[in-house]
Design a protein around this motif. Structure first.
Motif, mmCIF file in Angstrom:
data_model
loop_
_atom_site.group_PDB
_atom_site.id
_atom_site.type_symbol
_atom_site.label_atom_id
_atom_site.label_comp_id
_atom_site.label_asym_id
_atom_site.label_seq_id
_atom_site.Cartn_x
_atom_site.Cartn_y
_atom_site.Cartn_z
ATOM 1 N N TRP A 234 14.430 4.005 3.840
ATOM 2 C CA TRP A 234 13.874 2.740 4.332
ATOM 3 C C TRP A 234 13.096 1.974 3.257
ATOM 4 C CZ3 TRP A 234 12.020 7.568 5.286
ATOM 5 C CH2 TRP A 234 10.717 7.843 4.900
ATOM 6 N N CYS A 235 12.939 2.582 2.085
ATOM 7 C CA CYS A 235 12.218 1.902 1.001
ATOM 8 C C CYS A 235 12.716 2.474 -0.325
ATOM 9 C CB CYS A 235 10.706 2.084 1.134
ATOM 10 S SG CYS A 235 10.153 3.796 0.922
ATOM 11 N N GLU A 236 12.275 1.887 -1.407
ATOM 12 C CA GLU A 236 12.654 2.365 -2.734
ATOM 13 C C GLU A 236 11.734 3.513 -3.147
ATOM 14 O OE1 GLU A 236 15.230 1.484 -4.568
ATOM 15 O OE2 GLU A 236 15.914 0.131 -3.000
ATOM 16 N N SER A 251 7.927 5.940 -6.797
ATOM 17 C CA SER A 251 8.659 4.678 -6.734
ATOM 18 C C SER A 251 9.936 4.803 -7.563
ATOM 19 C CB SER A 251 7.803 3.518 -7.256
ATOM 20 O OG SER A 251 8.586 2.358 -7.431
ATOM 21 N N ASN A 277 9.805 6.449 8.055
ATOM 22 C CA ASN A 277 8.392 6.547 7.703
ATOM 23 C C ASN A 277 7.770 7.906 8.034
ATOM 24 O OD1 ASN A 277 8.113 3.872 6.695
ATOM 25 N ND2 ASN A 277 8.033 3.122 8.802
ATOM 26 N N SER A 294 3.770 5.109 8.105
ATOM 27 C CA SER A 294 3.874 3.723 8.562
ATOM 28 C C SER A 294 2.584 2.955 8.355
ATOM 29 C CB SER A 294 4.246 3.691 10.046
ATOM 30 O OG SER A 294 3.305 4.426 10.817
ATOM 31 N N ASN A 297 -0.334 1.569 3.115
ATOM 32 C CA ASN A 297 0.034 0.506 2.196
ATOM 33 C C ASN A 297 -0.573 0.828 0.845
ATOM 34 O OD1 ASN A 297 1.350 -1.206 4.130
ATOM 35 N ND2 ASN A 297 -0.667 -1.693 4.969
#
Length: 948
Positions: A234-236, A251, A277, A294, A297
């Motif tokens: 769902w993300c890099e 990352s 997440n 989730s 940040n």
């Protein structure tokens, strides 16, 4: 469940099982499935399903409502219903080779990658091979992956010669691309359309350009082998886990370390998966941890630097509202005004009188400053008003220490002067302070305080000094003279001092710069150490433990870094390079932001970062992170001891770890009165009291066997190293106890050592060990058994086994060896020994040769004087580990082949089962639990209980 021969009914059922979590998966309905050896457990429904007969599960692959289960050469398919119920749709099938990876190509076709770099295509209904393809590069692989791209099967193999090899099995057997860059064996690989991710024995994660073969990022962060890598779809992001117990989120684009958590203890994290997440890890400690990402940040750190008119700062302190208070070398005190974006003067150098030197502490909204002349100033942190304390005590103030008064609104602090006098002050609401009484600190180097607290009843004052000592003073005593301590423990936390003292449930909790935490009980105007543990391995400067939002935050220094870590989850939420803690610094966490300030190269450096700890949930009771060497039953409580130098008390609903020894614990025994004895490396023997209504253990005696020395309970481990004796070279291999017929002793304890020595000790009511006798023979002792054979005369029998295969018996009367006998029963070392007295005394032994031998003990002149073998049988395929009497006609054994046998008197197997515990070390039985007529516990790399 144990099955007997010829369809005989089951005798034992599997009870609690606590072994390493070898695989985890998240299903379509977001249920978490964990593999414990040969079992699958749905953590949502608590359903438990045995998938393999004799093989641990190593990998799980989800496809809609089906789960492909792989382990060793075994493979099976499990269906998951809409209500998350698991059922086996394709039973276990053994393939030709070890399975490294697998993938669902469709609902009917499965591809598997073997350890010899070949791929097989299986029919999912029968799990039989329909096609086999061998790669041209035929070699052993430890890791790899299979993916399906636009209907084409792509394989990437991680070879033992440090290269990932990319090939397409159904198109050609030749290698398409080889990637060079690792310097160790490759353990896991993941593929995307344009990138390749590999982890290795060289402790790195490499992100490759899949098409060109170039290295985009070589990422360092793990301190041991990296075992698994998974992609965050769902993300890099990418997640790696390894033997250092770290779970690191990186990352993919920048290679930056986004997060690092240490969720498990022991020998590493065995499995990891992620979805939506959610990151799930399974470890050696038998627990599964879920992290919800989730709410997290990533916020960058904001860095600020301030230089104050060529006037070097001396110290910094955070006030309420994240306002920074600074004192300069001139004595001037300033506070940072965010509206002006600059510092404003609170107290001029002429007003302060603290030029060149000062010390301070913060106490409930009041900053207290002391100087070289004995002058003390009180500064209100809200209004910034200040006043001076009238004091007739002159001399340099070495330290000012706030007193933690739990359950009281009193504001107390202590000033420590160069004479060693401690003055206790109370601060009033009108910003004044009055002295209450004076104490004297015992003479030592670095004679000043670092922390202080009162007990919960307000009767005593406990202080910690810079030399790591703790001192107890009366609080409600008036005296015109300086009051001496009632009790002192010097060097409790080594030479670097105590950083925090607090109270918790009528105990005093000390935190030190040796990385340890100790719990002390005030008893009869003295301090008794009841618990010691290390919150995090590898950390030696713990500054404080602080509760925030239901979590325990540990503030500590690790090398040149200051860190904040959530102890419950192992997540480091803040980390900054500051050069270490040997300079003025202060940290503040207001629930949303961490504010950290420190002085370097006469500048004030400030770091600010928004942090949000991840939401986490832990499943399962904590177990040892390494091998369990011994275990005992006491009523419904199980106590285990392991290579990690700790004890764990297991009840039915939770487990309590207790860090105790400075070396591995080899053996345990327990008396009928609740005294537990633990023994192990460096000649250590400890006595614990098991309270009748609690699961925690209270350390009552610490003893070294060879030198006959009592160690003050709970002292720093360096105390033991200072003892110049041979204890550091010897291990207590086995310990046993029995009730004493002598009123002088509570019980008797026998210890067998690795150098062949045997000691008989008496344990007294005042928690002391008294050596009764010693005996020496030429081989390492593996097991000892101690029992009373004649209560009227007090005759004892001490039975011991050795690595030479010999059993020796010692008849002891009136504190002396009356007679002895021996017999060599095995051709190699004896691992298990059990004794049963009665009309016909018998001995059971089991050894490295796999033989079980039943022998009789014969007597003459009312003494046992010989041992005669009666029956012998080779039971196990490899070394036998332990043997026990179930009753007069049934015996039970376990071996390193992970087989548990119940034998009759002729040593013929009656029942047999597979044990899910790898590398068994011990076998114990209990007939006194409330939940079973008979309980059998096998321990090794985990533990498993069988009940009848």
């Amino acid at each position: 469940m144990v099955q007997g021969k010829s369809g005989s009914p089951p005798a034992l059922t599997v009870g609690r099982t606590s072994v390493a979590v070898t695989a985890v998966a998240i299903t379509e309905d977001n249920s978490v499935i964990a593999a414990y050896s040969s079992y699958l457990v749905n953590l949502k429904t608590k359903q438990r399903l045995k998938v393999f007969q004799h093989q641990a599960v190593h990998a799980l692959y989800v496809s809609k409502s089906s789960l492909l289960v792989c382990g060793g050469r075994s493979i099976s398919i499990v269906d998951i219903s809409r209500d998350s119920e698991m059922s086996i749709s394709s039973a276990e099938r053994r393939l030709k080779d070890w399975i490294i990876s697998a993938v669902w190509m469709s609902e009917k076709i499965i591809a598997v990658l073997y350890s010899y770099n070949s791929v097989a295509i299986l029919d999912s209904s029968t799990l039989t091979s329909v096609q086999d393809v061998q790669c041209d590069s035929c070699c052993i692989i430890y890791g790899g992956c299979l993916v399906v791209e636009e209907g084409v099967l792509v394989c990437c193999s991680g070879t033992v010669f440090n290269k990932p090899l990319l090939w397409k099995p159904l198109l050609q057997s030749k290698v398409v691309m080889s990637y060079e860059g690792h310097s160790g064996v490759i353990f896991d690989i993941k593929l995307t359309k344009d990138k390749l991710y590999s982890v290795s024995d060289d402790r790195t994660l490499i992100i490759w350009n899949r098409l060109s073969g170039e290295i985009e990022h070589r990422l360092y962060g793990h301190t041991a082998r990296v075992l698994k890598v998974v992609l965050m779809s769902w993300c890099e992001g990418v997640v790696t886990v390894g033997e250092d117990n770290q779970c690191i989120i990186w990352s993919c684009e920048t290679g930056e370390k986004l997060s690092c958590i240490t969720p498990h203890s022991g020998n590493g994290i065995r499995s990891v998966c992620c979805k939506n997440n959610l990151v799930v890890t399974g470890g050696w400690d038998s627990t599964v941890v879920e992290y919800s990402l989730s709410s997290r940040n990533q916020h960058p750190q904001q860095n600020f630097e301030y230089s104050l008119d060529k006037d070097p700062p001396k110290w910094v302190s955070w006030l309420n509202g994240a306002r920074l208070l600074v004192q300069l070398s001139s004595g001037e005190v300033r506070v940072y005004d965010s509206a002006l974006s600059d510092f404003k003067v609170v107290m001029s150098s002429a007003e302060s009188g603290f030029k060149g030197y000062s010390t301070y502490c913060e106490l409930g909204g009041v900053v207290i400053v002391g100087g070289i002349t004995g002058r003390i100033c009180l500064l209100d942190s809200e209004s910034l008003r200040f006043s001076y304390v009238n004091s007739d005590r002159e001399g340099k103030i070495f330290s000012l220490t706030a007193v933690s008064c739990k359950g009281s609104d009193r504001k107390l602090f202590i000033s420590c002067q160069d004479t060693g006098n401690l003055v206790l002050w109370e601060v009033s609401e009108c910003l004044t302070a009055k002295p209450l009484k004076t104490y004297v600190l015992p003479k030592c180097r670095n004679r000043w305080l670092t922390s202080a607290c009162t007990n919960e009843t307000g009767e005593f004052l406990v202080v910690g000094d810079r030399r790591g000592g703790v001192h107890l003073y009366p609080l409600n005593v008036t005296s015109s003279e300086a009051i001496s301590p009632l009790f002192s423990i010097s060097g409790l936390h080594g030479e670097n001092g105590i950083s925090q003292l607090t109270t918790q449930q009528n105990l005093v909790v000390t935190v030190g710069r040796d990385g340890n935490v100790r719990h002390l009980k005030i008893e009869k105007e003295s301090l008794v150490i009841v618990k010691k543990y290390k919150p995090m391995s590898g950390v030696y400067w713990v500054e404080k433990l602080k509760q925030k939002g239901g979590l325990t935050l540990m503030h500590y220094f690790h090398g040149q870094q200051f860190k904040m870590t959530v102890l419950e989850s192992g997540e480091t939420i803040f980390c900054v390079e500051c050069g270490g803690g040997h300079r003025s610094w202060d940290a503040l966490f207001d629930g949303s932001f961490v504010h950290f300030a420190y002085i370097k190269n006469p500048q004030i450096k400030v770091v600010k970062q928004r942090v949000t700890p991840n939401l986490f949930k832990r499943h399962g009771s904590l177990n040892h992170g390494s091998e369990i060497n011994s275990a005992v039953y006491y009523r419904d409580l199980i106590v285990t001891a392991g290579e990690d130098c700790s004890l764990i008390a297991h009840s039915q609903d939770h487990s309590l770890p207790i860090s105790s020894h400075i070396s591995s614990i080899r053996s345990l025994c327990v008396s009928d009165c609740g005294l537990l004895f633990s023994a192990g490396g460096r000649g250590s023997l400890k006595a614990w009291q098991i309270p009748p209504d609690r699961t925690d253990l209270e350390l009552v005696s610490d003893y070294t066997v060879v030198s006959n020395t009592h160690i003050p309970v709970g002292y720093n481990s360096s105390y033991r190293f200072d003892q110049r004796n041979s204890d550091n070279d010897q291990r207590v291999m086995s310990v046993d106890c029995c009730k004493s017929t002598d009123s002088q002793f509570v019980c008797l304890v026998a210890c067998g050592l690795s150098n062949g020595e045997v000691y008989l000790l008496g344990y007294t009511s005042d928690s002391r060990f008294i050596r009764i006798l010693s005996h020496y023979q030429h081989n390492c002792i593996t097991r000892v058994k101690l029992t009373v054979t004649c209560p009227e005369t007090g005759t004892l029998l001490l039975l011991l086994s050795t690595t030479f295969g010999m059993v020796q018996g010692l008849n002891i009367q009136e504190s002396a060896i009356d007679s002895k006998f021996s017999c060599r029963l095995h051709s190699s070392g004896i691992n298990g020994l059990d004794l049963r007295l009665g009309p016909s005394a018998e001995v059971l032994t089991i050894g490295d040769d796999g033989d079980v031998i039943r022998s009789s003990l014969s007597a003459s002149d009312s003494r046992l004087d010989s041992i005669t073998p009666l029956a012998r049988r080779t039971t196990h395929f490899s070394a036998g580990i332990a043997v026990r009497f179930l009753n007069t006609d049934r015996f039970i054994t376990v071996g390193s082949d992970q087989r548990l046998y119940v034998l009759d008197r002729d040593l013929q197997p009656v029942y047999c089962c597979y044990v899910d515990v790898p590398d068994p070390h011990d076998l114990v039985i209990s007939k006194s639990t409330s939940y079973a007529d008979l309980a059998v516990l096998v321990c090794g790399k985990g533990l498993q209980e069988f009940i009848m």
